[in-house]
Design a protein around this motif. Structure first.
Motif, short mmCIF file in Angstrom:
data_model
loop_
_atom_site.label_atom_id
_atom_site.label_comp_id
_atom_site.label_asym_id
_atom_site.label_seq_id
_atom_site.Cartn_x
_atom_site.Cartn_y
_atom_site.Cartn_z
N ALA A 169 48.60 50.11 19.49
CA ALA A 169 49.02 49.27 20.61
C ALA A 169 48.62 47.81 20.35
O ALA A 169 49.39 46.88 20.63
CB ALA A 169 48.39 49.77 21.91
N ALA A 170 47.40 47.60 19.79
CA ALA A 170 46.97 46.24 19.49
C ALA A 170 47.86 45.60 18.44
O ALA A 170 48.23 44.42 18.55
CB ALA A 170 45.51 46.26 19.02
N MET A 171 48.24 46.37 17.41
CA MET A 171 49.12 45.81 16.38
C MET A 171 50.49 45.51 16.94
O MET A 171 51.12 44.50 16.59
CB MET A 171 49.20 46.79 15.20
N THR A 172 50.97 46.38 17.85
CA THR A 172 52.27 46.11 18.48
C THR A 172 52.22 44.82 19.28
O THR A 172 53.14 43.99 19.23
CB THR A 172 52.66 47.29 19.37
N GLY A 173 51.12 44.65 20.06
CA GLY A 173 50.96 43.40 20.81
C GLY A 173 50.89 42.19 19.89
O GLY A 173 51.46 41.13 20.19
N ALA A 174 50.18 42.34 18.76
CA ALA A 174 50.09 41.24 17.81
C ALA A 174 51.45 40.89 17.24
O ALA A 174 51.81 39.71 17.09
CB ALA A 174 49.12 41.59 16.68
N VAL A 175 52.26 41.93 16.94
CA VAL A 175 53.61 41.67 16.42
C VAL A 175 54.45 40.96 17.47
O VAL A 175 55.22 40.02 17.16
CB VAL A 175 54.26 42.99 15.98
N GLN A 176 54.33 41.37 18.74
CA GLN A 176 55.07 40.71 19.80
C GLN A 176 54.64 39.25 19.94
O GLN A 176 55.48 38.35 20.11
CB GLN A 176 54.87 41.45 21.12
N GLN A 177 53.32 39.00 19.86
CA GLN A 177 52.84 37.63 19.94
C GLN A 177 53.36 36.79 18.78
O GLN A 177 53.72 35.62 18.94
CB GLN A 177 51.31 37.62 19.96
#
Length: 317
Positions: A169-177
């Motif tokens: 989830a953190a990596m997904t958020g980082a990709v979105q950012q």
């Protein structure tokens, strides 16, 4: 009779072939010369090594393995007895390792030497000298396998932790950012496109300003050169400064001469003029007091107190 003759010929042929095979086997297994016995002892495990395995000295075949068993002198060790060709340069620094042949995994004894010029190891077939058997590449890999497996297990655990739902989830958020940041950069790029488009004109104006500055710098440099030339002419010998210095020196000399010679004389003249003015003042005062003296003269002086003819009223008797 004819059948018996064929059977006899076949038997003779088979016997001849067998004799040739035996001779070939004897020729292949014969020893090429005298060999001496040496013993190898190790506390490790020998894998893939069998009797009659080859013995090589730095890759050159020099003998074979005679026997493999337990060491009667050192409990728990494995004893390998080898036969090595006479003339093999074995020294007291020679050591042995177990190598492997290709993909078959068959082992052989590899002899090597640590140093050059060491003392030769004398052979003794009754009590064979011992050569240290060091762990080979396979043994080292076996010993390191546990460490390698442990590291692989730690790496697998770390990878599992990295791929946990929270980290995903953190990596997904980082990709979105990162995507949002890329969009912001794209918008910023579009917003500065007009500014970038105006840069050529600004660059042209800057170039013209630089040309003007360069021209002004050239003018200042030329003016500085002229000022420098003027200063050189002013400071040159015989120039204005030199003449002013000479005039100042002459003026100082004149002032010194004036102070030394003329001023004392002027002082004397002034003193004489003062005395003359005093006498003239006394004369004028006397004429004011007795104007007739200009016609009759001054006459005799009047008597003073206590002198004959003195009168307090100032009139002569």
């Amino acid at each position: 009779m004819e059948n018996k003759a064929h059977a006899l010929a076949a038997g003779i042929f088979v016997a001849g072939v067998l004799a040739l095979l035996v001779a070939l086997a004897v020729w292949l297994t014969r020893d090429g010369g005298e060999r001496h016995l040496y013993e190898l002892t190790t506390a490790g495990t020998l894998s893939g090594l069998q009797e009659q395995a080859a013995v090589r000295y730095r890759g050159v075949p020099v003998g074979k393995v005679e026997s493999i068993g337990l060491d009667p002198k050192v409990r728990g060790n494995v004893l390998v007895r080898i036969a090595v060709d006479e003339g093999t340069p074995l020294t007291r620094s020679t050591f042995a390792t177990v190598g492997s042949v290709g993909v078959t995994g068959l082992g052989f004894i590899q002899l090597d030497d640590e140093a050059t010029g060491s003392e030769l190891l004398p052979p003794n077939d009754i009590s064979p000298p011992r050569i240290p058997l060091r762990p080979g590449l396979i043994d080292k890999l076996i010993k390191q396998s546990e460490t390698i497996l442990s590291q692989m297990e730690k790496a697998s655990t770390g990878l599992n932790n990295l791929l946990s739902p929270e980290n995903q989830a953190a990596m997904t958020g980082a990709v979105q950012q990162i995507g949002e940041a890329a969009g912001s950069i794209n918008r910023l790029t579009k917003s500065i496109e007009p500014t970038v488009a105006s840069l050529p004109g600004l660059s042209k104006q800057t170039g013209e300003a630089l040309v003007s500055l360069r021209s002004a710098a050239d003018d200042v440099s030329a003016t500085a050169d002229k000022l420098s030339q003027t200063a050189d002419r002013i400071n040159a010998k015989g120039g204005p400064l030199d003449k002013v210095a000479e005039g100042s020196a002459a003026l100082a000399s004149t002032i010194q001469t004036f102070g030394a010679a003329t001023l004392p004389k002027l002082g004397d003249v002034a003193e004489e003029t003062t005395r003359t003015m005093r006498q003239l003042r006394r004369t004028v005062n006397a004429v004011d007091d007795n104007p007739q003296s200009l016609i009759f003269g001054n006459g005799a002086p009047q008597p003073g107190p206590g002198e004959p003819g003195f009168s307090a009223s100032g009139v002569s008797p």
